[in-house]
Design an enzyme around this catalytic site. Structure first.
Site, PDB file in Angstrom:
ATOM      1  N   GLY A  15       0.875  -1.344   0.014  1.00 31.86           N
ATOM      2  CA  GLY A  15       0.126   0.067   0.034  1.00 31.86           C
ATOM      3  C   GLY A  15       0.717   1.276   0.017  1.00 31.86           C
ATOM      4  N   ALA A  17       1.922   3.024   2.383  1.00 32.10           N
ATOM      5  CA  ALA A  17       3.205   3.035   3.498  1.00 32.10           C
ATOM      6  C   ALA A  17       4.234   2.264   2.997  1.00 32.10           C
ATOM      7  CB  ALA A  17       2.552   2.654   4.811  1.00 32.10           C
ATOM      8  N   TRP A  46      -7.963   1.811  -3.620  1.00 30.77           N
ATOM      9  CA  TRP A  46      -9.185   2.116  -3.715  1.00 30.77           C
ATOM     10  C   TRP A  46      -9.626   3.421  -3.024  1.00 30.77           C
ATOM     11  CZ3 TRP A  46     -11.274  -0.268  -7.620  1.00 30.77           C
ATOM     12  CH2 TRP A  46     -10.721  -1.586  -8.190  1.00 30.77           C
ATOM     13  N   GLN A  48     -10.874   6.927  -2.283  1.00 28.57           N
ATOM     14  CA  GLN A  48     -11.403   8.014  -3.209  1.00 28.57           C
ATOM     15  C   GLN A  48     -11.642   9.045  -2.604  1.00 28.57           C
ATOM     16  OE1 GLN A  48     -15.462   6.367  -3.220  1.00 28.57           O
ATOM     17  NE2 GLN A  48     -15.155   4.639  -4.677  1.00 28.57           N
ATOM     18  N   GLU A 115     -14.486  17.280   3.491  1.00 31.20           N
ATOM     19  CA  GLU A 115     -15.017  15.765   3.941  1.00 31.20           C
ATOM     20  C   GLU A 115     -15.422  16.051   5.421  1.00 31.20           C
ATOM     21  OE1 GLU A 115     -12.520  12.915   3.021  1.00 31.20           O
ATOM     22  OE2 GLU A 115     -12.636  13.141   0.912  1.00 31.20           O
ATOM     23  N   HIS A 231     -17.444   2.940   7.674  1.00 33.77           N
ATOM     24  CA  HIS A 231     -17.836   4.021   6.748  1.00 33.77           C
ATOM     25  C   HIS A 231     -19.666   3.976   6.461  1.00 33.77           C
ATOM     26  CE1 HIS A 231     -18.149   6.640   3.582  1.00 33.77           C
ATOM     27  NE2 HIS A 231     -16.874   6.945   3.400  1.00 33.77           N
ATOM     28  N   ARG A 277     -17.610  10.194  11.113  1.00 29.38           N
ATOM     29  CA  ARG A 277     -18.265   8.817  10.715  1.00 29.38           C
ATOM     30  C   ARG A 277     -18.993   8.140  11.702  1.00 29.38           C
ATOM     31  NH1 ARG A 277     -13.146   7.288   6.718  1.00 29.38           N
ATOM     32  NH2 ARG A 277     -13.733   8.813   5.071  1.00 29.38           N
ATOM     33  N   HIS A 334     -14.677  -0.166   7.519  1.00 25.31           N
ATOM     34  CA  HIS A 334     -13.561   0.341   6.518  1.00 25.31           C
ATOM     35  C   HIS A 334     -12.347   0.706   7.341  1.00 25.31           C
ATOM     36  CE1 HIS A 334     -13.151   3.601   3.615  1.00 25.31           C
ATOM     37  NE2 HIS A 334     -12.800   4.455   4.410  1.00 25.31           N
ATOM     38  N   GLU A 358      -2.084   1.380   8.193  1.00 20.19           N
ATOM     39  CA  GLU A 358      -3.596   0.951   9.022  1.00 20.19           C
ATOM     40  C   GLU A 358      -3.051  -0.251  10.171  1.00 20.19           C
ATOM     41  OE1 GLU A 358      -7.923  -0.313   8.439  1.00 20.19           O
ATOM     42  OE2 GLU A 358      -6.617  -0.070   6.705  1.00 20.19           O
ATOM     43  N   ARG A 369     -11.119   8.043  13.248  1.00 18.82           N
ATOM     44  CA  ARG A 369      -9.967   8.870  12.412  1.00 18.82           C
ATOM     45  C   ARG A 369     -10.896   9.766  11.523  1.00 18.82           C
ATOM     46  NH1 ARG A 369      -9.282   7.751   6.787  1.00 18.82           N
ATOM     47  NH2 ARG A 369     -10.448   6.112   6.590  1.00 18.82           N
ATOM     48  N   LEU A 375      -4.077   8.250   4.071  1.00 21.86           N
ATOM     49  CA  LEU A 375      -3.097   8.111   3.417  1.00 21.86           C
ATOM     50  C   LEU A 375      -1.893   9.199   3.525  1.00 21.86           C
ATOM     51  CD1 LEU A 375      -5.328   8.451  -0.214  1.00 21.86           C
ATOM     52  CD2 LEU A 375      -4.073   6.558   0.919  1.00 21.86           C
TER      53      LEU A 375
END
Length: 525
Positions: A15, A17, A46, A48, A115, A231, A277, A334, A358, A369, A375
């Site tokens: 990923g 990291a 993935w 977004q 967001e 999520h 969330r 998520h 993660e 989070r 990311l």
């Protein structure tokens, strides 16, 4: 017979990291990068929503800090968050230098979105909702052309190799059932979260939480595993993983409604549909408990297909036109906020073992989070880990030694030849029912006893299912200990946050399964 591959640095996971660290560390070390799928096919690809950073004219790292701390519900490490937000511009500049095509305005400035729980527009995207794909593609291009990085795909890592409390690497299994030992002076776990412990998840295939279990079995300390973020808006369809409907869609003005057409978030939180969330997921869950379906109304977003091409394609593949229809949504597992406890340079409590992304617990996420910080965390702490790894390799790093495993190769092959898909489904359903969005003590105890019974049947030779059971048990034990509700952990039998639990829960720190058994192999370089 089996092969032994030796290097200075072993990185497990491809990923953001793992790829970032491999590129940086390749300047001074021989790097081996191992992944069980194709390179880059993890959660980072993935992603977004984008990557957060205080780059706007009206923004400042102190505002990013405040938003992150607020979302973390009292459990963020303030120093870790300071590191994250202050080093964000450097991380984003690194991506620019790689050629990541970030979205810009007509004037050529970075296009900054907003967001959930962010007080400013500070989310940068690449290709609309294909940010993760563009970042990973750019990183992989550099990794694959780097002569100091050996890339092995299709390898299921089964366990860490330990000798006298020092991590010596890891043992894995190829798709062709060939045992591979990856021996290294420094080992880094960067193999993601645990989403597929649940039947409904946005995580990429194969994300089962093995990293947590491997580290725990070897003697590492783990922290805050009760905090699993669901999520709020995954596309409710009959498949797994579920397609993610990014937070950014609500950031552009989409509204959650029930089947009666009623917007319900405005009655629950001042930020309405952009609340954190945990709040949004619980609100949707309550609507569902009333027997109501929940939808995302995005019909007011102009040119949805251009702004969110990936989401648009996912919806259209299911016969849903977001520009004309309501989008059915459901909360899905998520992100895991807890993980292998590390310092601010990625070092775990085990000598020679680091953790990034993660699977780690740096302290930046606390109990919940903040959107698009994941990311960023992967890049920021990969740079810091590279510093510490350089120091270890040039000063006090332990050389390659004998390989020790607490089981035989024959046992390893026999256990991993078993088909356990039905057992995995049973585990996922158990976790969803008793260790999901809403929990209580009775349900958690029932789930724990079932996990204990299943573990007794498994024995101690590692395979994916043993790791899943072990990680599930750790999550349940942490959730039982935290007799309160905080962030992503909600207990209906203790719905308030309590001052006595404004602290971390740590598990592990001892060797559960290792006895010294030397195993010989065929060495390669």
């Amino acid at each position: 017979m089996w092969k032994v591959h030796k290097s200075d640095l072993l990185i497990i996971g491809s990923g953001i990291a793992g790829l970032t660290l491999s590129l940086i560390a390749s300047q001074y070390a021989r790097v081996t990068l191992v992944t069980k799928s194709k390179p880059g096919e993890g959660n980072s690809y993935w992603a977004q929503g984008g990557i957060a950073g205080a780059l706007g004219r009206d923004d400042d790292p102190k505002f990013h800090y405040e938003d992150t701390i607020k979302a973390g519900k009292g459990l963020c490490d303030e120093e870790a968050v300071t590191i994250l937000v202050e080093e964000a511009p450097h991380a984003i500049q690194f991506l620019f230098q790689l050629g990541v095509p970030f979205d810009t305005t007509e004037d050529g400035d970075l296009s900054l979105g907003r967001e959930g729980a962010h007080s400013r527009n500070r989310i940068i995207h690449a290709g609309g909702d294909a940010t993760g794909k563009n970042i990973i593609d750019s990183l992989l291009k550099q990794v694959k052309s780097n002569p100091n990085i050996l890339l092995y795909d299709g390898i299921q890592i089964l366990d860490l190799m330990m000798a006298d409390g020092f991590c010596q690497g890891a043992v894995g299994l190829s798709h062709g059932m060939e045992i591979q030992a990856f021996q290294a002076k420094i080992t880094v776990l960067a193999n993601g979260g645990l989403g597929h412990l649940y039947p409904y998840t946005t995580n990429a295939h194969g994300i089962f939480g093995e990293g947590y279990s491997m580290a725990y079995r070897a003697g590492a300390r783990l922290r805050d595993l009760e905090f699993i973020q669901f999520h709020p808006t995954a596309l409710k369809v009959n498949r797994s993983p579920l397609p993610l409907i990014s937070e950014a869609v609500r950031g552009e003005g989409a509204v959650l409604v029930n089947q009666l057409g009623e917007p319900f978030m405005e009655k629950i939180h001042p930020l309405k549909d952009l609340a954190s969330r945990d709040i949004v997921s619980q609100a949707i869950y309550r609507e569902m408990k009333k027997g109501r379906q929940v939808f995302l109304d995005a019909r007011n977003i102009k040119q949805f297909s251009n702004r969110f091409p990936t989401i648009y394609s996912s919806c259209m593949a299911q016969g849903i036109d977001p520009e004309q229809d309501l989008i059915p949504v459901v909360p899905a597992a998520h992100y895991a906020m807890g993980g292998i406890e590390t310092d601010f340079y990625g070092r775990s409590s085990i000598s020679g073992l680091f953790a990034l992304g993660e699977v780690s617990s740096t302290g930046v996420h606390g109990a919940n989070r903040l959107a698009s910080n994941s990311l960023l965390e992967g890049i920021v702490f990969a740079f810091r880990a590279a510093e510490a790894i350089w120091d270890s390799l040039t000063t006090n790093c332990q050389p390659h030694g004998k390989i020790y495993l607490p089981y035989t190769i024959e046992q390893l092959l026999q256990v991993n030849s078993l088909n356990q898909q039905i057992l995995v489904k049973e585990l996922q359903n158990l976790m969803w029912e008793f260790v999901g969005i809403v929990r209580n003590g009775d349900g958690l105890l029932k789930a724990k006893q079932q996990i204990i019974d299943w573990l007794k049947e498994q024995g101690n030779v590692p395979n994916s299912y043993l790791h899943q059971l072990t990680t599930a048990k750790l999550v349940i034990e942490a959730a039982l200990w935290r007799k309160e509700s905080r962030g992503a952990h909600f207990r209906e039998d203790s719905p308030e946050s309590l001052i006595d639990f404004k602290k971390h829960f740590v598990q592990g720190g001892y060797h559960e399964s290792y006895s010294h058994q030397s195993v010989a192999g065929t060495s390669t370089s």
